[in-house]
Design an enzyme around this catalytic site. Structure first.
Site, PDB file in Angstrom:
ATOM      1  N   CYS A   5       0.969  -1.153   0.022  1.00 39.22           N
ATOM      2  CA  CYS A   5       0.033  -0.081   0.062  1.00 39.22           C
ATOM      3  C   CYS A   5       1.147   1.346   0.012  1.00 39.22           C
ATOM      4  O   CYS A   5       1.966   1.412   0.704  1.00 39.22           O
ATOM      5  CB  CYS A   5      -1.029   0.041   1.245  1.00 39.22           C
TER       6      CYS A   5
ATOM      7  N   HIS B  23      -9.056  -3.718  -2.768  1.00 43.29           N
ATOM      8  CA  HIS B  23      -7.972  -2.978  -1.825  1.00 43.29           C
ATOM      9  C   HIS B  23      -8.560  -1.420  -1.661  1.00 43.29           C
ATOM     10  O   HIS B  23      -8.460  -0.996  -0.852  1.00 43.29           O
ATOM     11  CB  HIS B  23      -6.953  -3.087  -2.578  1.00 43.29           C
ATOM     12  N   GLU B  24      -8.850  -0.927  -2.875  1.00 38.88           N
ATOM     13  CA  GLU B  24      -9.329   0.673  -2.842  1.00 38.88           C
ATOM     14  C   GLU B  24     -10.678   0.680  -2.291  1.00 38.88           C
ATOM     15  O   GLU B  24     -10.797   1.755  -1.416  1.00 38.88           O
ATOM     16  CB  GLU B  24      -9.471   1.074  -4.360  1.00 38.88           C
TER      17      GLU B  24
ATOM     18  N   HIS C   7     -10.369   0.977   1.411  1.00 40.20           N
ATOM     19  CA  HIS C   7      -9.690   2.311   1.869  1.00 40.20           C
ATOM     20  C   HIS C   7     -10.896   3.017   1.915  1.00 40.20           C
ATOM     21  O   HIS C   7     -10.952   4.043   3.122  1.00 40.20           O
ATOM     22  CB  HIS C   7      -8.760   3.012   0.795  1.00 40.20           C
TER      23      HIS C   7
HETATM   24  O1  LIG Z   1      -4.465   1.897  -2.178  1.00 40.45           O
HETATM   25  C1  LIG Z   1      -3.666   1.757  -3.460  1.00 40.45           C
HETATM   26  N1  LIG Z   1      -2.178   1.705  -3.080  1.00 40.45           N
HETATM   27  O2  LIG Z   1      -2.147   1.698  -1.884  1.00 40.45           O
HETATM   28  C2  LIG Z   1      -1.394   1.085  -4.074  1.00 40.45           C
HETATM   29  C3  LIG Z   1      -1.426  -0.407  -3.881  1.00 40.45           C
HETATM   30  C4  LIG Z   1      -2.359  -0.928  -4.614  1.00 40.45           C
HETATM   31  C5  LIG Z   1      -2.547  -2.611  -4.582  1.00 40.45           C
HETATM   32  C6  LIG Z   1      -1.506  -3.282  -4.501  1.00 40.45           C
HETATM   33  C7  LIG Z   1      -1.391  -4.823  -4.317  1.00 40.45           C
HETATM   34  C8  LIG Z   1      -2.769  -5.488  -4.231  1.00 40.45           C
HETATM   35  C9  LIG Z   1      -3.861  -4.642  -4.421  1.00 40.45           C
HETATM   36  C10 LIG Z   1      -3.658  -3.090  -4.576  1.00 40.45           C
HETATM   37 NI    NI Z   2      -3.483   1.199  -0.654  1.00 43.37          NI
END
Ligand SMILES: OCN(O)CCCc1ccccc1
Ligand code: NI
Length: 183
Positions: A110, A153-154, A157
């Protein structure tokens, strides 16, 4: 342009807030912000620009990471066939998902977490997401693979959830039941 100075790090309270829905239609400022989030991802994946501005490469970004507690996300990644998947959405929502799970065998990282945190992050293998695009149209997409993982993942957040919240601290690298490891 967004640079790493604009990205807040773990421990900042905004990362644990539940972000607010964007009132539609989005304001000019909200449109500009979402466009700049997508621009950051594109810049971060351009070696010259990333090196010049010290950008960490990112494939997704959520507005709370730039200290804006609003439901806005951007995603930009090339898949194994070099196809570009680019999304910038207001108020994204997972409206359905598979029972089957999936996880990245390399774990997740992240931009708001400076250290590596090893461990498998259980996610849904397939999801359907609805959201509003920058031009105001409603978007409904069915996703699988890395794209599905990044969207989850987003959207996490936006709900104050960090990827490591999902890792089994007792056995971080235990294979996840009924889930597909993705390389
Ligand atoms: O929130 C996005 N960010 O922190 C960048 C990394 C994005 C991400 C990396 C690995 C698996 C899923 C998502
Ligand atoms: Ni992230």
């Amino acid at each position: 342009m967004i640079t790493m100075e604009n990205i807040i790090r773990d421990g900042h309270p905004t990362l644990r807030e539940v972000a607010k829905e964007v009132t539609l239609p989005p304001s000019e400022e909200e449109i500009q912000t979402l466009k700049s989030m997508l621009e950051f991802l594109i810049n971060s994946q351009n070696p010259e620009i990333a090196e010049k501005y010290g950008l960490r490469s990112g494939i997704g970004l959520a507005a709370p990471q730039i200290n804006i507690a609003k439901r806005m996300i951007a995603i930009y990644l090339k898949d194994e066939n070099e196809k570009i998947h680019s999304y910038a959405l207001f108020n994204p929502k997972i409206i359905s998902h598979s029972v089957e799970g999936a996880y990245l065998s390399a774990g997740e990282g992240c931009l708001s977490v400076d250290e590596a945190i090893p461990g498998f992050v259980p996610r849904h293998a397939r999801i359907t997401v609805k959201g509003i695009a920058i031009d105001g149209t409603e978007v409904k997409v069915r996703l699988k693979g890395l794209l599905a993982i990044v969207f989850q993942h987003e959207i996490d957040h936006l709900n104050g959830v960090m990827f490591y919240d999902h890792i089994d601290s007792k056995n971080p690298l235990k294979p996840i039941e009924n889930a597909l490891p993705l390389d």
